[in-house]
Design a protein around this motif. Structure first.
Motif, mmCIF file in Angstrom:
data_model
loop_
_atom_site.group_PDB
_atom_site.id
_atom_site.type_symbol
_atom_site.label_atom_id
_atom_site.label_comp_id
_atom_site.label_asym_id
_atom_site.label_seq_id
_atom_site.Cartn_x
_atom_site.Cartn_y
_atom_site.Cartn_z
ATOM 1 N N GLN A 28 4.226 6.319 -2.615
ATOM 2 C CA GLN A 28 3.441 5.360 -3.395
ATOM 3 C C GLN A 28 4.236 4.074 -3.636
ATOM 4 O O GLN A 28 3.676 2.980 -3.558
ATOM 5 C CB GLN A 28 2.989 5.971 -4.731
ATOM 6 C CG GLN A 28 1.962 7.063 -4.591
ATOM 7 C CD GLN A 28 2.563 8.429 -4.289
ATOM 8 O OE1 GLN A 28 3.752 8.656 -4.457
ATOM 9 N NE2 GLN A 28 1.728 9.357 -3.837
ATOM 10 N N GLY A 39 -3.023 5.102 -3.256
ATOM 11 C CA GLY A 39 -3.825 6.289 -2.992
ATOM 12 C C GLY A 39 -4.320 6.442 -1.577
ATOM 13 O O GLY A 39 -5.306 7.133 -1.347
ATOM 14 N N ILE A 40 -3.667 5.837 -0.623
ATOM 15 C CA ILE A 40 -4.094 6.004 0.774
ATOM 16 C C ILE A 40 -3.772 7.408 1.272
ATOM 17 O O ILE A 40 -4.557 8.023 1.975
ATOM 18 C CB ILE A 40 -3.448 4.939 1.686
ATOM 19 C CG1 ILE A 40 -4.096 3.586 1.398
ATOM 20 C CG2 ILE A 40 -3.605 5.307 3.152
ATOM 21 C CD1 ILE A 40 -3.519 2.444 2.188
ATOM 22 N N PHE A 68 -12.841 9.935 -0.180
ATOM 23 C CA PHE A 68 -12.805 8.579 -0.714
ATOM 24 C C PHE A 68 -14.259 8.225 -0.975
ATOM 25 O O PHE A 68 -14.821 8.607 -1.960
ATOM 26 C CB PHE A 68 -12.137 7.603 0.268
ATOM 27 C CG PHE A 68 -10.667 7.865 0.463
ATOM 28 C CD1 PHE A 68 -9.781 7.817 -0.601
ATOM 29 C CD2 PHE A 68 -10.167 8.159 1.718
ATOM 30 C CE1 PHE A 68 -8.427 8.056 -0.433
ATOM 31 C CE2 PHE A 68 -8.821 8.400 1.910
ATOM 32 C CZ PHE A 68 -7.954 8.349 0.836
ATOM 33 N N GLN A 130 -11.246 -1.093 -3.087
ATOM 34 C CA GLN A 130 -9.848 -0.743 -3.321
ATOM 35 C C GLN A 130 -9.705 0.197 -4.519
ATOM 36 O O GLN A 130 -8.752 0.968 -4.602
ATOM 37 C CB GLN A 130 -9.017 -2.005 -3.532
ATOM 38 C CG GLN A 130 -7.543 -1.738 -3.471
ATOM 39 C CD GLN A 130 -6.732 -2.993 -3.280
ATOM 40 O OE1 GLN A 130 -7.267 -4.065 -3.039
ATOM 41 N NE2 GLN A 130 -5.431 -2.870 -3.373
ATOM 42 N N PHE A 133 -8.786 3.842 -4.113
ATOM 43 C CA PHE A 133 -7.431 4.174 -3.676
ATOM 44 C C PHE A 133 -6.390 3.946 -4.772
ATOM 45 O O PHE A 133 -5.223 3.753 -4.484
ATOM 46 C CB PHE A 133 -7.080 3.342 -2.437
ATOM 47 C CG PHE A 133 -8.028 3.562 -1.303
ATOM 48 C CD1 PHE A 133 -7.815 4.564 -0.385
ATOM 49 C CD2 PHE A 133 -9.155 2.759 -1.163
ATOM 50 C CE1 PHE A 133 -8.704 4.774 0.671
ATOM 51 C CE2 PHE A 133 -10.046 2.955 -0.122
ATOM 52 C CZ PHE A 133 -9.816 3.966 0.789
#
Length: 159
Positions: A28, A39-40, A68, A130, A133
């Motif tokens: 992270q 949070g990918i 997601f 975004q 994530f």
């Protein structure tokens, strides 16, 4: 030795050597430093390695599925070329699109507009908020994720 002699050695050790030993960062931290949301990658990252040429290798505890805006599948090892704001040449990440699993080729942040993450799956580009994530997603075994979605959507999955 007197206390005056030890003080400069202690100061040197504390100020110079200690930061060298405390350089361990999380995936992270790395993503954040490269302009990508934290949070990918899912919550089960075991380790990662970034080569000098920018090739990132992320090892997960096990392959798994996360959500997601839809389902994504992470292999046990995911690799990509890491640049500021992007993961290009991804291998080991797939996204479900219209009942098909397609490989994600790259992930770009803030392109074309701020607050948007672009998932390039070759035949299409998915623009995701975004905000999806902000934290690493929970990563579940494939069987658990299939069962969760089948109940949620009212389908009966036959094995």
């Amino acid at each position: 030795m007197s206390m005056k002699t030890l003080t400069p050695v202690f100061v040197f050790t504390t100020l110079v050597l200690l930061p060298l030993t405390a350089t361990t960062t999380t995936i992270q931290d790395l993503l954040r430093s490269r302009g990508l949301p934290v949070g990918i990658f899912p919550d089960n990252v075991k380790s990662y390695r970034l080569n000098r040429d920018g090739r990132l290798e992320v090892r997960l505890e096990s392959s798994c599925m996360a959500e997601f805006d839809g389902r994504v599948y992470f292999d046990r090892v995911v690799t990509a070329n890491l640049s500021y704001g992007g993961l290009v040449g991804l291998e080991g990440l797939s996204q479900e699109e219209l009942f098909l699993w397609l490989p994600v080729r790259c992930i770009i942040a803030n392109d074309p507009s701020p607050g948007i993450i672009l998932f390039d799956i070759g035949v299409a580009h998915n623009q995701l908020s975004q905000s999806l994530f902000e934290v690493p997603p929970s990563c579940m075994p494939q069987e658990v994720m299939i069962e969760k979605f089948d109940r949620k959507e009212g389908f009966d999955f036959q094995k």
